[in-house]
Design a protein around this motif. Structure first.
Motif, PDB file in Angstrom:
ATOM      1  N   ASN A  80     135.360 115.959  38.123  1.00 45.82           N
ATOM      2  CA  ASN A  80     135.981 117.254  37.483  1.00 45.82           C
ATOM      3  C   ASN A  80     134.907 117.165  36.101  1.00 45.82           C
ATOM      4  OD1 ASN A  80     136.536 115.503  35.155  1.00 45.82           O
ATOM      5  ND2 ASN A  80     138.899 114.948  36.478  1.00 45.82           N
ATOM      6  N   LEU A  81     135.129 118.254  36.051  1.00 44.98           N
ATOM      7  CA  LEU A  81     133.663 119.415  34.767  1.00 44.98           C
ATOM      8  C   LEU A  81     134.132 118.151  33.193  1.00 44.98           C
ATOM      9  CD1 LEU A  81     132.426 120.910  33.576  1.00 44.98           C
ATOM     10  CD2 LEU A  81     134.036 122.589  33.292  1.00 44.98           C
ATOM     11  N   LEU A  82     135.423 116.965  33.530  1.00 47.14           N
ATOM     12  CA  LEU A  82     135.237 116.077  32.709  1.00 47.14           C
ATOM     13  C   LEU A  82     134.502 115.236  32.302  1.00 47.14           C
ATOM     14  CD1 LEU A  82     136.629 115.606  30.090  1.00 47.14           C
ATOM     15  CD2 LEU A  82     138.888 114.520  30.740  1.00 47.14           C
ATOM     16  N   HIS A  83     134.440 114.770  33.616  1.00 44.15           N
ATOM     17  CA  HIS A  83     133.574 113.490  34.374  1.00 44.15           C
ATOM     18  C   HIS A  83     132.752 113.976  34.198  1.00 44.15           C
ATOM     19  CE1 HIS A  83     137.585 111.514  36.631  1.00 44.15           C
ATOM     20  NE2 HIS A  83     137.126 111.592  34.852  1.00 44.15           N
ATOM     21  N   ALA A 159     139.326 118.783  33.365  1.00 41.33           N
ATOM     22  CA  ALA A 159     140.129 118.534  34.274  1.00 41.33           C
ATOM     23  C   ALA A 159     140.809 118.595  35.746  1.00 41.33           C
ATOM     24  CB  ALA A 159     140.806 117.670  33.615  1.00 41.33           C
ATOM     25  N   ASN A 160     140.516 120.418  35.459  1.00 47.78           N
ATOM     26  CA  ASN A 160     140.983 121.074  36.574  1.00 47.78           C
ATOM     27  C   ASN A 160     139.423 121.814  37.096  1.00 47.78           C
ATOM     28  OD1 ASN A 160     143.559 119.896  37.221  1.00 47.78           O
ATOM     29  ND2 ASN A 160     144.700 122.087  35.222  1.00 47.78           N
ATOM     30  N   LEU A 161     138.792 121.608  36.697  1.00 49.92           N
ATOM     31  CA  LEU A 161     137.690 122.241  37.120  1.00 49.92           C
ATOM     32  C   LEU A 161     137.061 121.310  37.979  1.00 49.92           C
ATOM     33  CD1 LEU A 161     136.781 124.525  34.149  1.00 49.92           C
ATOM     34  CD2 LEU A 161     137.206 125.059  36.090  1.00 49.92           C
ATOM     35  N   ILE A 162     136.425 121.247  38.975  1.00 51.28           N
ATOM     36  CA  ILE A 162     135.420 120.755  39.977  1.00 51.28           C
ATOM     37  C   ILE A 162     133.925 121.521  39.973  1.00 51.28           C
ATOM     38  CG2 ILE A 162     134.977 119.512  42.185  1.00 51.28           C
ATOM     39  CD1 ILE A 162     137.524 118.748  41.105  1.00 51.28           C
ATOM     40  N   VAL A 163     132.844 120.035  39.524  1.00 45.64           N
ATOM     41  CA  VAL A 163     131.470 120.394  39.789  1.00 45.64           C
ATOM     42  C   VAL A 163     131.145 120.219  40.936  1.00 45.64           C
ATOM     43  CG1 VAL A 163     129.800 119.959  38.833  1.00 45.64           C
ATOM     44  CG2 VAL A 163     131.490 120.221  37.044  1.00 45.64           C
ATOM     45  N   SER A 164     131.391 121.791  42.039  1.00 48.55           N
ATOM     46  CA  SER A 164     130.736 121.447  43.606  1.00 48.55           C
ATOM     47  C   SER A 164     129.330 121.903  43.302  1.00 48.55           C
ATOM     48  CB  SER A 164     131.661 122.160  43.987  1.00 48.55           C
ATOM     49  OG  SER A 164     131.780 124.017  43.750  1.00 48.55           O
ATOM     50  N   LEU A 168     131.357 125.613  39.670  1.00 51.35           N
ATOM     51  CA  LEU A 168     132.592 125.789  38.593  1.00 51.35           C
ATOM     52  C   LEU A 168     133.589 125.674  40.348  1.00 51.35           C
ATOM     53  CD1 LEU A 168     132.637 125.493  35.518  1.00 51.35           C
ATOM     54  CD2 LEU A 168     133.124 123.545  37.022  1.00 51.35           C
ATOM     55  N   ALA A 169     134.442 125.227  40.565  1.00 51.18           N
ATOM     56  CA  ALA A 169     135.571 125.776  41.865  1.00 51.18           C
ATOM     57  C   ALA A 169     136.920 125.392  40.200  1.00 51.18           C
ATOM     58  CB  ALA A 169     136.026 125.341  42.613  1.00 51.18           C
ATOM     59  N   VAL A 170     138.270 125.943  40.912  1.00 49.07           N
ATOM     60  CA  VAL A 170     139.501 125.571  39.766  1.00 49.07           C
ATOM     61  C   VAL A 170     140.216 125.219  40.906  1.00 49.07           C
ATOM     62  CG1 VAL A 170     140.665 126.716  38.446  1.00 49.07           C
ATOM     63  CG2 VAL A 170     138.541 127.902  38.528  1.00 49.07           C
ATOM     64  N   ILE A 171     140.845 123.582  40.296  1.00 53.27           N
ATOM     65  CA  ILE A 171     141.842 123.292  41.418  1.00 53.27           C
ATOM     66  C   ILE A 171     143.163 123.744  40.592  1.00 53.27           C
ATOM     67  CG2 ILE A 171     140.230 122.413  42.581  1.00 53.27           C
ATOM     68  CD1 ILE A 171     141.744 119.212  40.696  1.00 53.27           C
ATOM     69  N   ASP A 172     144.538 123.513  41.016  1.00 52.30           N
ATOM     70  CA  ASP A 172     145.845 123.535  40.429  1.00 52.30           C
ATOM     71  C   ASP A 172     146.499 124.350  39.918  1.00 52.30           C
ATOM     72  OD1 ASP A 172     148.343 122.494  40.053  1.00 52.30           O
ATOM     73  OD2 ASP A 172     147.398 121.091  37.929  1.00 52.30           O
ATOM     74  N   TRP A 173     146.786 125.770  40.534  1.00 46.94           N
ATOM     75  CA  TRP A 173     147.051 126.122  40.249  1.00 46.94           C
ATOM     76  C   TRP A 173     148.823 126.805  40.286  1.00 46.94           C
ATOM     77  CZ3 TRP A 173     144.562 131.153  38.730  1.00 46.94           C
ATOM     78  CH2 TRP A 173     142.563 130.966  39.145  1.00 46.94           C
ATOM     79  N   SER A 174     149.176 125.995  40.433  1.00 47.94           N
ATOM     80  CA  SER A 174     151.202 125.050  40.161  1.00 47.94           C
ATOM     81  C   SER A 174     151.676 126.223  38.874  1.00 47.94           C
ATOM     82  CB  SER A 174     151.291 124.039  40.017  1.00 47.94           C
ATOM     83  OG  SER A 174     151.482 123.578  38.793  1.00 47.94           O
ATOM     84  N   LYS A 175     150.942 126.693  37.528  1.00 47.22           N
ATOM     85  CA  LYS A 175     151.650 127.299  36.812  1.00 47.22           C
ATOM     86  C   LYS A 175     151.017 128.781  36.600  1.00 47.22           C
ATOM     87  CE  LYS A 175     152.212 123.165  33.439  1.00 47.22           C
ATOM     88  NZ  LYS A 175     151.648 122.379  34.821  1.00 47.22           N
TER      89      LYS A 175
END
Length: 271
Positions: A80-83, A159-164, A168-175
């Motif tokens: 994730n982008l934070l890491h 933390a909800n962004l993935i460095v692929s 960047l890709a976006v995960i966790d769209w529950s909200k």
């Protein structure tokens, strides 16, 4: 299907746990007691967002495991982008710029079929631990604001962004909801500055504040957004957050919220 092997566990949140399946897929398995309507809404929302072409996990469908409901998504590999920022601190400018650009791309899509962010905020403000005078004034102000039909994530932070490998890709769209873009930017601002899992160290706080300010500035430049647009939503989004907010830089958040309420011409918090 049967319950996943514990060795395939990836992560767990308040409403679900995620397990790795074969074929580049993951199972988001909801905890017992999560309302079936919430799961159905997330599935429908995921399908609608996938159709926009944004960089999001592909949704394969719903599943049941051990009597619990789940949704099967594609797995997006990468940190994730934070890491990524922790490992590569010299890339923090790129990271915030990329996050701002992706959020701007999200807001470019109209999804009127999604639930209303104003309705969500109104419900949270009604239940927030605040005085009746402030509550009434906040609900009245919220009613006056124009919402629109723009797609908003509602929980966008590193933390909800993935460095692929593809960016960047976006995960966790529950909200996710339809919303004014400024409300979504303010929500990200608060999560990045005052979200849980932070130490109370002054240096960390200053770093988070500076990083977030850079991100907000980049978004405003990309969108041509005036400061007043953010000021209109800050106090309301902050009050709504009080309903579920976990501890994190409480004194700093209290000062931020007090300033936001004053700028919006709303009554101060009591007590």
């Amino acid at each position: 299907m049967s319950l996943p092997d514990p060795s395939t566990f990836i992560a767990e949140g308040a409403s679900a746990a995620v397990y790795r399946l074969d074929g580049g897929r993951v199972l988001k398995l909801f905890h017992e007691g999560v309302d079936a309507g919430i799961i159905a809404r997330e599935h429908a929302t995921a399908q609608a967002i996938q159709a926009t072409g944004l960089p999001v996990p592909r949704v394969f469908g719903r599943a049941e495991a051990g009597g619990r409901q789940g949704i099967i998504y594609s797995e997006i590999e990468g940190p994730n982008l934070l890491h990524h920022i922790v490992r590569h601190p010299h890339r923090i400018g790129w990271a915030m710029g990329a996050m701002a650009a992706l959020q701007r791309a999200i807001h470019a899509h109209d999804l009127p079929e999604l639930r209303s962010r104003k309705a969500i905020l109104a419900e949270d403000i009604e239940m927030a631990p605040i005085g009746d005078r402030l509550r009434a004034a906040a609900i009245d102000r919220l009613d006056q604001l124009i919402e629109g039909d723009r797609l908003s994530h509602g929980d966008l932070h590193p933390a909800n962004l993935i460095v692929s490998g593809d960016g960047l890709a976006v995960i966790d769209w529950s909200k996710a909801a339809r919303s004014a873009p400024a409300a979504d930017v303010v929500r990200s601002e608060m999560l990045m500055r005052f979200g849980p899992g932070q130490s109370a160290g002054r240096l960390e706080g200053k770093l988070r504040d500076a990083t977030t300010a850079y991100y907000v500035g980049r978004y405003r430049k990309l969108a041509g957004m005036e400061p007043d647009a953010l000021n209109a939503w800050r106090g309301l989004v902050g009050l709504a957050w009080l309903r579920h907010r976990l501890p994190g830089r409480d004194a700093a958040f209290a000062a931020y919220l007090a300033d936001a309420l004053a700028r919006a011409g709303l009554p101060p918090l009591e007590g």
